[in-house]
Write a protein that holds these residues in place. Structure first.
Motif, PDB file in Angstrom:
ATOM      1  N   ALA A 248     -18.765   6.377   3.972  1.00  0.00           N
ATOM      2  CA  ALA A 248     -19.897   6.128   3.072  1.00  0.00           C
ATOM      3  C   ALA A 248     -21.063   7.023   3.477  1.00  0.00           C
ATOM      4  O   ALA A 248     -21.244   7.338   4.651  1.00  0.00           O
ATOM      5  N   GLY A 249     -21.840   7.429   2.504  1.00  0.00           N
ATOM      6  CA  GLY A 249     -23.010   8.260   2.801  1.00  0.00           C
ATOM      7  C   GLY A 249     -22.650   9.718   3.003  1.00  0.00           C
ATOM      8  O   GLY A 249     -21.688  10.222   2.426  1.00  0.00           O
ATOM      9  N   GLU A 250     -23.400  10.373   3.862  1.00  0.00           N
ATOM     10  CA  GLU A 250     -23.267  11.823   4.034  1.00  0.00           C
ATOM     11  C   GLU A 250     -22.249  12.245   5.084  1.00  0.00           C
ATOM     12  O   GLU A 250     -21.969  13.424   5.230  1.00  0.00           O
ATOM     13  N   HIS A 251     -21.707  11.289   5.856  1.00  0.00           N
ATOM     14  CA  HIS A 251     -20.839  11.648   6.975  1.00  0.00           C
ATOM     15  C   HIS A 251     -19.528  10.878   6.941  1.00  0.00           C
ATOM     16  O   HIS A 251     -19.488   9.722   6.540  1.00  0.00           O
ATOM     17  N   PHE A 252     -18.481  11.551   7.409  1.00  0.00           N
ATOM     18  CA  PHE A 252     -17.188  10.881   7.550  1.00  0.00           C
ATOM     19  C   PHE A 252     -17.243   9.923   8.741  1.00  0.00           C
ATOM     20  O   PHE A 252     -17.144   8.720   8.578  1.00  0.00           O
ATOM     21  N   CYS A 253     -17.418  10.462   9.952  1.00  0.00           N
ATOM     22  CA  CYS A 253     -17.466   9.606  11.138  1.00  0.00           C
ATOM     23  C   CYS A 253     -17.998  10.405  12.327  1.00  0.00           C
ATOM     24  O   CYS A 253     -17.457  11.452  12.670  1.00  0.00           O
ATOM     25  N   ALA A 254     -19.035   9.863  12.957  1.00  0.00           N
ATOM     26  CA  ALA A 254     -19.662  10.517  14.101  1.00  0.00           C
ATOM     27  C   ALA A 254     -19.033  10.091  15.426  1.00  0.00           C
ATOM     28  O   ALA A 254     -19.615  10.328  16.474  1.00  0.00           O
TER      29      ALA A 254
ATOM     30  N   ALA B 291     -20.604  14.846   9.333  1.00  0.00           N
ATOM     31  CA  ALA B 291     -20.161  14.742  10.719  1.00  0.00           C
ATOM     32  C   ALA B 291     -18.713  14.273  10.805  1.00  0.00           C
ATOM     33  O   ALA B 291     -18.340  13.261  10.217  1.00  0.00           O
ATOM     34  N   VAL B 292     -17.920  15.042  11.513  1.00  0.00           N
ATOM     35  CA  VAL B 292     -16.539  14.702  11.842  1.00  0.00           C
ATOM     36  C   VAL B 292     -16.372  15.144  13.294  1.00  0.00           C
ATOM     37  O   VAL B 292     -15.818  16.196  13.576  1.00  0.00           O
ATOM     38  N   VAL B 293     -16.904  14.347  14.206  1.00  0.00           N
ATOM     39  CA  VAL B 293     -16.971  14.780  15.605  1.00  0.00           C
ATOM     40  C   VAL B 293     -16.406  13.718  16.542  1.00  0.00           C
ATOM     41  O   VAL B 293     -16.375  12.532  16.213  1.00  0.00           O
ATOM     42  N   GLY B 294     -15.985  14.144  17.717  1.00  0.00           N
ATOM     43  CA  GLY B 294     -15.488  13.226  18.738  1.00  0.00           C
ATOM     44  C   GLY B 294     -14.388  12.343  18.193  1.00  0.00           C
ATOM     45  O   GLY B 294     -13.380  12.813  17.673  1.00  0.00           O
ATOM     46  N   GLY B 295     -14.590  11.035  18.304  1.00  0.00           N
ATOM     47  CA  GLY B 295     -13.611  10.077  17.801  1.00  0.00           C
ATOM     48  C   GLY B 295     -13.424  10.151  16.299  1.00  0.00           C
ATOM     49  O   GLY B 295     -12.389   9.758  15.779  1.00  0.00           O
ATOM     50  N   GLY B 296     -14.421  10.676  15.579  1.00  0.00           N
ATOM     51  CA  GLY B 296     -14.277  10.888  14.144  1.00  0.00           C
ATOM     52  C   GLY B 296     -13.228  11.949  13.851  1.00  0.00           C
ATOM     53  O   GLY B 296     -12.466  11.839  12.881  1.00  0.00           O
ATOM     54  N   LEU B 297     -13.171  12.957  14.716  1.00  0.00           N
ATOM     55  CA  LEU B 297     -12.139  13.981  14.573  1.00  0.00           C
ATOM     56  C   LEU B 297     -10.772  13.406  14.942  1.00  0.00           C
ATOM     57  O   LEU B 297      -9.778  13.704  14.290  1.00  0.00           O
ATOM     58  N   GLU B 298     -10.730  12.541  15.960  1.00  0.00           N
ATOM     59  CA  GLU B 298      -9.476  11.854  16.292  1.00  0.00           C
ATOM     60  C   GLU B 298      -9.006  10.995  15.128  1.00  0.00           C
ATOM     61  O   GLU B 298      -7.818  10.957  14.799  1.00  0.00           O
ATOM     62  N   LEU B 299      -9.952  10.291  14.500  1.00  0.00           N
ATOM     63  CA  LEU B 299      -9.631   9.463  13.338  1.00  0.00           C
ATOM     64  C   LEU B 299      -9.064  10.332  12.221  1.00  0.00           C
ATOM     65  O   LEU B 299      -8.025  10.023  11.644  1.00  0.00           O
ATOM     66  N   ALA B 300      -9.726  11.439  11.933  1.00  0.00           N
ATOM     67  CA  ALA B 300      -9.246  12.350  10.893  1.00  0.00           C
ATOM     68  C   ALA B 300      -7.876  12.918  11.245  1.00  0.00           C
ATOM     69  O   ALA B 300      -7.016  13.084  10.375  1.00  0.00           O
TER      70      ALA B 300
ATOM     71  N   VAL C 153       0.870  -1.183   0.000  1.00  0.00           N
ATOM     72  CA  VAL C 153       0.000   0.000   0.000  1.00  0.00           C
ATOM     73  C   VAL C 153       0.900   1.225   0.000  1.00  0.00           C
ATOM     74  O   VAL C 153       1.752   1.387   0.875  1.00  0.00           O
ATOM     75  N   ARG C 154       0.716   2.083  -1.003  1.00  0.00           N
ATOM     76  CA  ARG C 154       1.554   3.276  -1.121  1.00  0.00           C
ATOM     77  C   ARG C 154       0.895   4.508  -0.546  1.00  0.00           C
ATOM     78  O   ARG C 154       1.565   5.411  -0.054  1.00  0.00           O
ATOM     79  N   VAL C 155      -0.447   4.560  -0.625  1.00  0.00           N
ATOM     80  CA  VAL C 155      -1.203   5.680  -0.058  1.00  0.00           C
ATOM     81  C   VAL C 155      -2.640   5.223   0.150  1.00  0.00           C
ATOM     82  O   VAL C 155      -3.153   4.392  -0.598  1.00  0.00           O
ATOM     83  N   VAL C 156      -3.280   5.768   1.186  1.00  0.00           N
ATOM     84  CA  VAL C 156      -4.671   5.450   1.498  1.00  0.00           C
ATOM     85  C   VAL C 156      -5.482   6.727   1.454  1.00  0.00           C
ATOM     86  O   VAL C 156      -5.082   7.756   2.012  1.00  0.00           O
ATOM     87  N   VAL C 157      -6.628   6.653   0.791  1.00  0.00           N
ATOM     88  CA  VAL C 157      -7.642   7.704   0.892  1.00  0.00           C
ATOM     89  C   VAL C 157      -8.715   7.140   1.807  1.00  0.00           C
ATOM     90  O   VAL C 157      -9.320   6.108   1.508  1.00  0.00           O
ATOM     91  N   LEU C 158      -8.918   7.787   2.944  1.00  0.00           N
ATOM     92  CA  LEU C 158      -9.877   7.337   3.942  1.00  0.00           C
ATOM     93  C   LEU C 158     -11.126   8.192   3.837  1.00  0.00           C
ATOM     94  O   LEU C 158     -11.044   9.424   3.921  1.00  0.00           O
ATOM     95  N   ALA C 159     -12.262   7.542   3.648  1.00  0.00           N
ATOM     96  CA  ALA C 159     -13.523   8.262   3.451  1.00  0.00           C
ATOM     97  C   ALA C 159     -14.631   7.609   4.268  1.00  0.00           C
ATOM     98  O   ALA C 159     -14.436   6.552   4.862  1.00  0.00           O
TER      99      ALA C 159
END
Length: 148
Positions: A64-70, A115-124, A56-62
């Motif tokens: 599904a749907g309308e939110h990244f991670c809540a 949504a990019v909140v809480g642990g989703g923001l940590e993930l980002a 794996v040379r690079v990962v794009v993390l996304a």
């Protein structure tokens, strides 16, 4: 490259491998706003543990749907009724996943929306580059107020 990654063995992450070493890794729990449950955390640990040895040379993390991670899946957390010691183990796995991402040697680009909140923001924050669309920074939110 001594390891391989079989996308069929992942349920909560949708994996799309490209010939040039680019992988699209999508949190695939849109009905839960891609909230992180234990199974998803374990899949993140497994993928990012194998990625450096799997070409794996690079990962794009996304997301599904309308939110990244809540963030943390609060429904699972409530239903599990974990003791403090059990929850501590969840936290250790959570941070294991983020450490594998941040320090694993594979560049990660987080594609943020909704949504990019809480642990989703940590993930980002564990990604090396973050890009977002307008839905990740609504003008009524704190980031929108800061930008104004």
């Amino acid at each position: 490259m001594s390891q391989s990654i079989d996308p069929a063995t992942f349920e909560n992450l949708a994996l799309d491998q490209h010939d040039d070493g680019v992988w699209i890794v999508t949190l695939n729990r849109p009905a839960k706003r891609n909230a992180l449950d234990i199974a998803t955390i374990e899949e993140l640990v497994r993928f990012f543990s194998a990625a450096p040895q799997a070409g794996v040379r690079v990962v794009v993390l996304a997301g599904a749907g309308e939110h990244f991670c809540a963030g943390l899946d609060l429904v699972e957390h409530h239903q599990a009724d974990r003791s403090p010691a059990e929850f501590w183990q969840v936290c250790l796995r959570w941070h294991e996943a983020f450490n594998k991402m941040e320090y694993g040697g594979v560049p990660i680009i987080a594609s943020l929306q909704g949504a990019v909140v809480g642990g989703g923001l940590e993930l980002a924050s564990s990604a090396h580059v973050r890009v977002m669309d307008r839905t990740a920074c609504p003008s009524s939110g704190i980031l929108g107020q800061m930008a104004a």
